[in-house]
Design an enzyme around this catalytic site. Structure first.
Site, short mmCIF file in Angstrom:
data_model
loop_
_atom_site.label_atom_id
_atom_site.label_comp_id
_atom_site.label_asym_id
_atom_site.label_seq_id
_atom_site.Cartn_x
_atom_site.Cartn_y
_atom_site.Cartn_z
N VAL A 33 0.99 -1.12 0.22
CA VAL A 33 -0.14 -0.18 0.12
C VAL A 33 0.92 1.32 -0.24
O VAL A 33 0.66 2.23 -0.41
CB VAL A 33 -1.29 0.26 0.73
CG1 VAL A 33 -2.26 -0.97 1.26
CG2 VAL A 33 -0.15 0.23 2.40
N LYS A 34 2.28 1.22 -0.37
CA LYS A 34 2.73 2.37 0.43
C LYS A 34 3.81 2.70 -1.24
O LYS A 34 2.45 2.22 -1.97
CB LYS A 34 4.33 2.00 1.52
CG LYS A 34 3.80 1.26 2.15
CD LYS A 34 3.34 1.75 3.55
CE LYS A 34 2.66 1.18 4.97
NZ LYS A 34 3.73 1.07 5.38
N ALA A 35 3.94 3.87 -1.68
CA ALA A 35 4.23 5.03 -3.10
C ALA A 35 4.96 3.04 -3.22
O ALA A 35 4.27 3.02 -4.90
CB ALA A 35 5.89 5.47 -2.56
#
Ligand code: PLP
Length: 404
Positions: free
Chosen positions: A196-198
């Site tokens: 879900v992060k960059a």
């Protein structure tokens, strides 16, 4: 009611054929772990955030834990952690044996302000506070110039939790621009590369630092505390043969570490994804700008979390502040209604000082900023593959739900 309109989660990864090819190439190579893809990824990551060193590990939580252990935090010590964060930021302090002092946050941005840090230090008088873990919530950095001044004055080490802020930047008063992770304001910065992060590694994390000693310590602790560096050896008799050559099997352990290694498989994905970071962040900015404009009509019932002047956000999340009392529906009802309309939302985060474990361990501090932020925040979908039409759809559905 959402036929051929796919469900929009609050975040998701973007994986292309070249990411798949990079992972497949490692799978067919000699090394699945402890191989060349790890160092290649570390070099690329350090260059990207303009730090001297990067250490790849198995998760963001492993990165946090290694960080507090590398700083020497242990029983008898304490560290300041903002209450609005993922539980891991506080948990690693406890897992190192040290105590957590929770700091309040700005009620509108969720960021720990300099006065919140000062307040926490005041409440902690008598405790041996040795470190601070500022959290760059939602992708916006804390006011690190001012926080670093306080840390210097009190002799505190700093680990930036930049899990949300890869691709972000901090501007100093003189206009100097710092990539988040460049080590200007702290000993260590850590990132998560959860999907879900960059950018995604599957599971993975990275620490960055400009200090060569910290880098060496982190690399040792990541691998059980072992060293094969002859300059480190303290037992010359065991390490070297009579002819003075190093024994080929020899290694030493000076402090117990962990297996927090990131595999070559994960690092190949990380490096492939890193090459796309700028494009992902540009798209995240564009989506955030679209949301800002499209939501203007819903103010003051719904408004975007305000942007702080010193940070360029990595836009990990797009949180809004909702006046649930004014619309006459609580957050659960709004989230259920949006979900029924194909829009995923999430709450980042339940203040950690309210968790039963921390409530029972510590006399619960009054942190009104954290409570006020928590009462209103709601993260809307934001990920690079979203179209402009997806953004309009989210805002339309949100309008219907809050204006019902
Ligand atoms: C994701 C996250 C972590 C933990 O990272 P993992 O890779 O999931 O272990 C820690 N802190 C914050 C603020 C995060 O968002």
């Amino acid at each position: 009611m959402t036929e051929n309109r796919p469900f929009l989660p609050y975040g998701r990864q973007s994986i292309d054929d070249d990411d798949v090819a990079a992972v497949a190439a490692v799978l067919q190579s000699d090394f699945l772990t402890t191989g060349p893809a790890v160092e290649a990824f570390e070099r690329a990551f350090a260059a990207k955030v303009q730090a001297n060193h990067a250490v790849a590990v198995s998760s963001g939580t492993a990165a946090l834990h290694l960080g507090v252990v590398a700083l020497g935090l242990g029983p008898g010590d304490a560290a300041v952690v903002p209450s609005v964060t993922f539980v891991a930021t506080a948990n690693v302090v406890r897992n190192a044996g040290a105590e957590v002092v929770f700091a309040d946050v700005d009620p509108d941005t969720g960021l720990m302000r300099p006065q919140d840090l000062a307040g926490a230090l005041e409440r902690a008088s008598g405790q041996n506070v040795r470190a601070v873990l500022p959290v760059h919530l939602n992708g916006q950095a804390c006011d690190m110039t001012a926080i670093a001044d306080i840390c210097r004055a009190y002799g505190l080490a700093t680990i930036e939790d930049a899990c949300h802020a890869l691709g972000g930047a901090i501007t100093e008063a003189d206009g100097r621009l710092n990539t988040v992770g460049n080590g200007r304001f702290s000993q260590l910065t850590m990132f998560s590369l959860h999907p879900v992060k960059a950018i995604a590694m599957g599971e993975g994390g990275v620490l960055t630092t400009n200090d060569p000693d910290s880098e060496a310590t982190l690399h040792r602790l990541r691998n059980h505390g072992l060293t094969k560096d002859v300059d480190d050896f303290v037992d010359r008799h065991a390490g070297f043969a009579a002819d003075g050559r190093v024994n080929p099997w020899y290694y030493e352990m000076h402090a117990p570490g962990f297996n927090y290694r990131a595999s070559d498989i994960h690092c190949a994905l990380g490096e492939s994804q890193l090459a796309k970071l700028d494009g992902f962040i540009a798209r995240r900015h564009a989506i955030a700008d679209l949301y800002d404009r499209a939501l203007a009509g819903l103010a003051p019932i719904v408004r975007p979390v305000p942007r702080v002047p010193w940070a360029s956000s990595g836009h990990h999340l797009y949180p809004v502040l909702v006046d649930f009392a004014a619309i006459g529906r609580d957050r659960a009802a709004v989230m259920h209604a949006l979900r029924d309309r194909g829009v995923g939302t999430q709450v980042h985060y339940i203040p950690v000082h309210r968790q039963p474990y921390y409530r029972s361990r510590y006399l619960e501090a009054e942190l009104p900023g954290a409570d006020a932020y928590y009462a209103r925040c709601l993260s809307l979908p934001l990920f690079p593959a979203m179209t402009d039409a997806d953004v309009s759809r989210v805002v339309d559905e949100l309008s219907r739900v809050v204006e019902r």
